[in-house]
Enzyme design. Sequence first.
Site: not given
Length: 260
Positions: A3, A60, A250
Amino acid sequence: MPEILEVEAARAVLEARALDRGIARVHAPDAWFLKRGLTPRGVRSALTNRRLERARRRGKLLLVDTSNDGPVLGLHLGMSGRIVVDGEAAGDPLVYASNRAVRQWHRFGLHFTDGGALWLRDPRRLGAVELDPDEDRLGPDAFALTKAHLAAVLGRSRAPVKAVLMDQSRIAGLGNLLVDEALFRADIDPARLALTVPVDGVAGLHRAIRTTLRTLARRGGSHTGDLPREPGAPCPRDGATLLRRTIGGRTTYSCPQHQR
Ligand SMILES: [Zn+2]
């Protein structure tokens, strides 16, 4: 998976060790790892004889500026990627992926004129390399997130607040673990519709995101949050049995008691 905290650690390794070194050779053995039309031959000719000048990050995505008005090298760590410079690694913590130096996992590399090397090592091969990536497809970086921007993105959306926070085009850098942790700290149900979060809730969430980033970076990564990620575990704050749901595609953990 890496992350923003792990990507920032990788950026720091690039900044400390990979800048201002001549690039003698480019190792691009895996054409599939090169994205947006980039070829092994193309990336070799674009980078050979240049130097890396500045290591940046947006969310990211790692962005490395190159010398003599060369292209911006974009590096994606994917699910298991790690940056290794002269043998020193940063990136995904060992809890997620092996750190063995298997040659086949070296998807991309730069050999420097001084004999050292930079590798993108990626067991699962879900990272990527591109040149001159479109940085503007990403929202503002999570470390620079303002309360006003957060209020604007939440106030416009009927999607679950978790899905909005993870949308990289709106806020760049927040992933599954960090979002669950921030919502846990902000007392907000991840499934709640974004535009129903009240004004004081937005302010609290903004504080929680900042605290989460700072605290977990200090502890050593995205996996060091206070929210347990195991089915049936009790909430560390009030003892309620934590919920495990799929939100925004998720796996999501939250407390049915104090997160509303
Ligand atoms: Zn709770």
